[in-house]
Design an enzyme around this catalytic site. Structure first.
Site, short mmCIF file in Angstrom:
data_model
loop_
_atom_site.label_atom_id
_atom_site.label_comp_id
_atom_site.label_asym_id
_atom_site.label_seq_id
_atom_site.Cartn_x
_atom_site.Cartn_y
_atom_site.Cartn_z
N GLU A 8 7.87 48.18 34.43
CA GLU A 8 8.87 47.89 35.41
C GLU A 8 10.10 48.95 35.36
O GLU A 8 10.37 49.80 34.48
CB GLU A 8 9.61 46.78 35.01
N HIS A 9 10.28 49.35 36.61
CA HIS A 9 11.09 50.41 37.21
C HIS A 9 10.46 51.83 36.57
O HIS A 9 11.38 52.57 36.29
CB HIS A 9 12.55 50.22 36.57
N THR A 10 9.36 51.74 36.63
CA THR A 10 8.47 52.99 36.42
C THR A 10 8.05 54.01 37.51
O THR A 10 7.57 55.04 37.52
CB THR A 10 7.30 52.88 35.32
N GLY B 299 12.97 35.72 48.23
CA GLY B 299 13.76 36.30 47.23
C GLY B 299 13.67 36.03 45.55
O GLY B 299 14.34 36.19 44.85
N GLY C 86 11.21 37.72 43.96
CA GLY C 86 10.97 39.11 43.30
C GLY C 86 9.40 39.08 43.25
O GLY C 86 8.91 39.69 42.31
N SER D 268 7.91 39.78 45.96
CA SER D 268 7.51 40.57 47.01
C SER D 268 7.10 40.15 48.15
O SER D 268 6.16 40.56 48.89
CB SER D 268 6.35 41.79 46.53
N SER D 269 7.86 39.09 48.56
CA SER D 269 7.65 38.65 49.95
C SER D 269 7.83 39.53 50.97
O SER D 269 7.23 39.72 51.94
CB SER D 269 8.69 37.35 50.28
N ASP E 271 4.82 47.75 44.53
CA ASP E 271 4.56 46.21 45.24
C ASP E 271 3.58 46.37 46.52
O ASP E 271 2.53 45.64 46.72
CB ASP E 271 5.90 45.78 45.90
N TYR F 138 19.77 48.55 42.98
CA TYR F 138 18.42 49.11 42.77
C TYR F 138 18.42 50.51 43.05
O TYR F 138 18.06 51.24 42.35
CB TYR F 138 17.41 48.35 43.69
C1 GLA Z 1 10.82 46.41 43.04
C2 GLA Z 1 10.27 47.79 44.08
C3 GLA Z 1 9.43 48.07 43.18
C4 GLA Z 1 9.41 48.57 41.63
C5 GLA Z 1 10.10 47.37 41.01
C6 GLA Z 1 10.49 47.48 39.57
O1 GLA Z 1 9.85 45.49 43.00
O2 GLA Z 1 10.18 47.29 45.25
O3 GLA Z 1 8.60 49.51 43.60
O4 GLA Z 1 10.51 49.67 41.39
O5 GLA Z 1 11.06 46.93 41.75
O6 GLA Z 1 9.45 47.77 38.69
#
Ligand code: GLA
Length: 389
Positions: free
Chosen positions: A34-36, A125, A127, A129-130, A176, A226
């Site tokens: 996550e957040h990589t 919303g 999370g 990825s809609s 995503d 973000y």
């Molecule tokens: C969101 C972003 C992704 C990713 C995640 C965190 O989903 O769209 O690119 O950075 O956060 O891992």
């Protein structure tokens, strides 16, 4: 079932004549990493069987008409291919329009407009990825309608990211859109975001299920925190680059990071970088453990990921922490963590099938007692990428 209702609705709103086509793109959940993805690290997401359905018909003028069965109160929204307003549009057609704008930018003309009906069974919303799902389904629709068959699913993922960055104002990484465009049933995708090399890894969870717990705390378009996290990582990298020749935080081992971390002058930026480096290592290790069938150890890394996102990256918040801490106390939970960007949205828990019902009851109760409103739970399956139906 969904498709029959959608067809009926399309005909009511836009008429039944002409070449009407239906498409689907999944949502995604990230197992770990996550957040990589904007730090040149690894991610390990998979596509879901829930997602976004689109019915579309090409027009012979430049008008765009949109209707979403998820936002019926907005009615039919009219727009046009001559009215692109990057970074300004705040309602959902910003996503399909962003893809049309991107196709044009990349040299794939979109001369004629569309009538478009959308229905998504990804909770908005949450999370999952809609937004990337809508971008991808639009990309697949445009490719098909205009015969741009040379475009690969990876191209569509990159266009989705470009659109999200430049039209919707979120500086997201590639995870995503890649997970959605390249989804494969029963497989997770181990992706190196520094070069887009990837392998499919069977998502074999033995007697366990993936349970998503939605905090029902919504995140919206253009989440500023973000972008702030991303900027903090960039600052940390710039400091590190003064003492070491390295391309991204994802290129550092944790030992290398420990040696040079004092180069990062700001305490907050140092914590963000620490998460990015250690999370990347955890992801690589997690994939090895899953491949080796070591589910218990895999689960422990998920838990560590949450702790790092909570303490060092600071993107969890009371809602996600409550869900995860309640999950950790439940019987049959192999691992649990927030998933996606954070600040709201969902957690992912790997739960023994026989304990799923009790999990939902226990976590649901603890959450509602503490937060004051209910969470929602989804037992999900790993699905394929986008398709014309
Ligand atoms: C969101 C972003 C992704 C990713 C995640 C965190 O989903 O769209 O690119 O950075 O956060 O891992």
């Amino acid at each position: 079932m969904i498709q029959t209702e959608m067809k009926k609705c399309f005909e009511e709103k836009f008429g039944a004549e002409g070449d009407i086509r239906t498409y689907f793109a999944p949502g995604r959940v990230n197992l770990i990493g996550e957040h990589t993805d904007y730090n040149g690290g690894h991610v390990f997401p998979c596509a879901l069987t829930i997602g976004t359905y689109m019915i579309a018909r090409k027009r012979d003028d430049r008008k765009l008409r949109f209707y979403s069965m998820n936002f019926e109160n907005l009615g039919v929204i009219e727009s046009s291919l001559d009215d692109f307003r990057p970074a300004e549009e705040k309602i959902w057609p910003a996503y399909p329009k962003g893809m049309m704008w991107t196709f044009e930018k990349k040299g794939y003309a979109v001369p004629f407009g569309f009538d478009i009906l959308l229905y998504g069974n990804i909770p908005n919303g949450s999370g999952l990825s809609s937004s990337a799902s809508v971008e991808t389904v639009t990309g697949v629709m445009l490719r098909d309608m205009y015969g741009y068959n040379e475009l690969t699913n990876i191209d569509i993922a990159l266009y989705g990211q470009y659109s999200e960055n430049n039209y919707n104002g979120v500086n997201c990484g590639i995870m995503d859109q890649f997970a959605i465009s390249m989804g494969k049933k029963d497989n997770a995708i181990f992706l190196d975001t520094s070069n887009l090399e990837y392998v499919y890894v069977p998502c074999e969870l033995k007697d366990c299920k993936i349970v998503l717990s939605s905090s029902n705390k919504k995140r919206g378009l253009g989440d500023s925190k973000y972008n702030q996290r991303r900027a903090e990582c960039e600052q940390a990298l710039a400091d590190i680059q003064k003492v070491k020749d390295v391309k991204s935080l994802g290129a550092l081992t944790s030992a290398e990071f420990e040696d040079i971390k004092d180069a990062v002058t700001d305490d907050i930026c140092r914590k963000r970088a620490k998460h990015a480096v250690y999370e990347n290592e955890r992801t690589v290790l997690a994939v090895e453990l899953l491949k080796a069938g070591k589910l218990e150890e895999f689960g422990k890394l998920l838990n560590q990921s949450h702790v790092s996102l909570r303490d060092d990256y600071e993107v969890t918040g009371i809602e996600l922490d409550t869900l995860v801490e309640a999950a950790w106390e439940c019987e049959g939970v192999i691992g649990s963590r927030m998933t996606g960007a954070g600040f709201g949205g969902c957690t992912i828990s790997i739960v023994k099938e026989e304990n799923v019902q009790a999990f939902i009851e226990n976590v649901g109760k603890k959450y509602e007692d503490k937060i004051g409103y209910a969470a929602d739970f989804y037992v999900v399956d790993v699905g394929d990428g986008p398709a014309r139906l």
